[in-house]
Design an enzyme around this catalytic site. Structure first.
Site, PDB file in Angstrom:
ATOM      1  N   SER A  69       0.798  -1.237   0.000  1.00 27.85           N
ATOM      2  CA  SER A  69       0.000   0.000   0.000  1.00 27.85           C
ATOM      3  C   SER A  69       0.825   1.278   0.000  1.00 27.85           C
ATOM      4  O   SER A  69       0.275   2.349  -0.275  1.00 27.85           O
ATOM      5  CB  SER A  69      -0.894   0.044   1.240  1.00 27.85           C
ATOM      6  OG  SER A  69      -2.169  -0.382   0.918  1.00 27.85           O
ATOM      7  N   LYS A  72       0.575   3.430  -2.924  1.00 28.88           N
ATOM      8  CA  LYS A  72      -0.547   4.366  -3.124  1.00 28.88           C
ATOM      9  C   LYS A  72      -0.075   5.816  -3.033  1.00 28.88           C
ATOM     10  O   LYS A  72      -0.693   6.723  -3.589  1.00 28.88           O
ATOM     11  CB  LYS A  72      -1.649   4.098  -2.085  1.00 28.88           C
ATOM     12  CG  LYS A  72      -2.327   2.737  -2.260  1.00 28.88           C
ATOM     13  CD  LYS A  72      -3.240   2.404  -1.089  1.00 28.88           C
ATOM     14  CE  LYS A  72      -3.854   1.010  -1.246  1.00 28.88           C
ATOM     15  NZ  LYS A  72      -4.607   0.589  -0.044  1.00 28.88           N
ATOM     16  N   TYR A 119      -4.333   2.564   8.036  1.00 28.81           N
ATOM     17  CA  TYR A 119      -5.562   1.762   8.113  1.00 28.81           C
ATOM     18  C   TYR A 119      -6.498   2.346   9.155  1.00 28.81           C
ATOM     19  O   TYR A 119      -6.680   3.550   9.224  1.00 28.81           O
ATOM     20  CB  TYR A 119      -5.238   0.281   8.385  1.00 28.81           C
ATOM     21  CG  TYR A 119      -4.220  -0.258   7.409  1.00 28.81           C
ATOM     22  CD1 TYR A 119      -4.527  -0.345   6.059  1.00 28.81           C
ATOM     23  CD2 TYR A 119      -2.956  -0.654   7.819  1.00 28.81           C
ATOM     24  CE1 TYR A 119      -3.596  -0.815   5.145  1.00 28.81           C
ATOM     25  CE2 TYR A 119      -2.031  -1.127   6.906  1.00 28.81           C
ATOM     26  CZ  TYR A 119      -2.364  -1.203   5.576  1.00 28.81           C
ATOM     27  OH  TYR A 119      -1.438  -1.655   4.682  1.00 28.81           O
ATOM     28  N   VAL A 143       0.941  -3.717   3.885  1.00 31.70           N
ATOM     29  CA  VAL A 143       0.891  -5.044   4.509  1.00 31.70           C
ATOM     30  C   VAL A 143       2.166  -5.865   4.317  1.00 31.70           C
ATOM     31  O   VAL A 143       2.295  -6.950   4.875  1.00 31.70           O
ATOM     32  CB  VAL A 143      -0.334  -5.887   4.065  1.00 31.70           C
ATOM     33  CG1 VAL A 143      -1.626  -5.274   4.555  1.00 31.70           C
ATOM     34  CG2 VAL A 143      -0.351  -6.102   2.566  1.00 31.70           C
TER      35      VAL A 143
HETATM   36  N1  GLU Z   1      -2.119  -5.087  -2.381  1.00 35.12           N
HETATM   37  C1  GLU Z   1      -2.725  -5.031  -1.101  1.00 35.12           C
HETATM   38  C2  GLU Z   1      -4.241  -5.037  -1.185  1.00 35.12           C
HETATM   39  O1  GLU Z   1      -4.789  -4.333  -1.941  1.00 35.12           O
HETATM   40  C3  GLU Z   1      -2.252  -3.806  -0.416  1.00 35.12           C
HETATM   41  C4  GLU Z   1      -2.786  -3.726   0.921  1.00 35.12           C
HETATM   42  C5  GLU Z   1      -1.973  -2.911   1.847  1.00 35.12           C
HETATM   43  O2  GLU Z   1      -0.749  -2.931   1.829  1.00 35.12           O
HETATM   44  O3  GLU Z   1      -2.624  -2.211   2.610  1.00 35.12           O
HETATM   45  O4  GLU Z   1      -4.901  -5.769  -0.520  1.00 35.12           O
END
Ligand code: GLU
Length: 305
Positions: free
Chosen positions: A63, A66, A241, A259
């Site tokens: 993530s 992002k 999160y 994650v």
């Molecule tokens: N590729 C993961 C998902 O979309 C990223 C999640 C994360 O790192 O928060 O579930």
């Protein structure tokens, strides 16, 4: 105490936390990463760098990618991004579908999966092809590491098991919120999440967020001061999160976690700090990573709160 010593002390003190977390298992390829890994890096806006333990070892940024997509989208299409995605914390899991349905397909913020998919959709419309390469090249340039690449195994593994993200992409499309075909969007999303970078790479790449949009490494402005401030604001409220409150309580810095066990934290006008340890807490944040950041701000008083 100098920052080298602070990092050494953290690396010593972190041992009891390393085995306590759990590696992300819903992406099968991430299950194999040893819980004993720990790295931390700090890049100061004046160019000084500090690193400890596994700080140079690449890991799956997940993530944290992002942030790259959001930075690219903001620098290419400006405030248009905010017509597609909100700025509020979601209070629900990062991959939740319920809120998205209630709120007619408008994601709460760019860091929950629905928001990240929407921002990526804007970027794909703007770049018209090769978006995954554009994101990878942006990461390479910002960190000045041209070895950075996708991990094909992590990419394929996530794409195959992306049942929930596939549903989110389909829901967004059914509400008319994205223009790309869901499967195409999902493919690019899984690629960006599979980027492998080290703590040192990440601290260099996101230093502009601590430096009013300027990259001291590139001697170039990559974001406006206002854009950098806005990204930090969204990190503060939505970057970890569902733990923004407890993270602010313990650390008090804008941050984005993934994650894969990485966390990027920004001290405006001072430095960018990154930490990696793959064991996660129940919210999906690196358990030892948060403890390390807490030790760091306690020792340096660099919390902004
Ligand atoms: N590729 C993961 C998902 O979309 C990223 C999640 C994360 O790192 O928060 O579930």
């Amino acid at each position: 105490m100098g920052l080298d010593e602070v990092l050494q002390e953290i690396a010593q003190g972190i041992h009891p936390y390393l085995a306590k977390g759990k590696v992300a298992s819903y992406i099968p390829a991430l299950r194999r990463v040893p819980l004993t890994k720990f790295g931390m890096a700090v890049c100061m806006v004046d160019g000084a760098e500090f690193a400890v333990r596994d700080a140079a070892e690449p890991f799956s940024i997940q993530s944290i990618s992002k942030l790259f997509t959001l930075m690219l989208a903001m620098s290419r299409i400006g405030d248009e991004v905010w017509r597609h995605v909100g700025k509020e914390p979601s209070g629900t899991a990062f991959n939740s579908l319920v809120q998205l349905e209630y709120e007619k397909g408008i994601p709460r913020n760019p860091f929950i999966n629905a928001g990240a998919l929407t921002v990526l959709d804007c970027l794909m419309a703007n770049t018209r092809g090769r978006t995954a390469e554009i994101i990878r090249d942006y990461a390479r340039v910002l960190s000045r590491n041209f070895q950075i690449d996708y991990d094909e195994k992590v990419y394929a593994s996530e794409l195959k098991a992306a049942y929930r993200n596939r549903s989110i992409a389909n829901l967004l499309r059914s509400h008319g919120r994205i223009g790309q075909e869901p499967e195409h969007l999902l493919d690019t999303y899984c690629r960006q999440c599979s980027l492998e970078m080290s703590c040192v790479d990440l601290a260099r790449a996101f230093l502009p967020l601590a430096s009013a949009g300027h990259s001291p490494l590139l001697h170039e402005t990559v974001l406006t001061e206002r854009q950098a401030r806005r990204i930090n604001a969204i990190m503060m409220t939505s970057g970890v999160y569902d733990s923004a409150g407890s993270f602010a309580f313990r650390v008090g810095l804008p941050a984005k976690s993934g994650v894969g066990g990485g966390i990027v934290a920004v001290v405006p006008r001072r430095c960018c700090i990154t930490v990696w340890s793959p064991g996660l807490d129940r919210a999906g944040n690196s358990l030892a990573g948060i403890a390390a950041l807490e030790m760091f701000v306690r020792a340096t008083k660099m919390s902004i709160l």
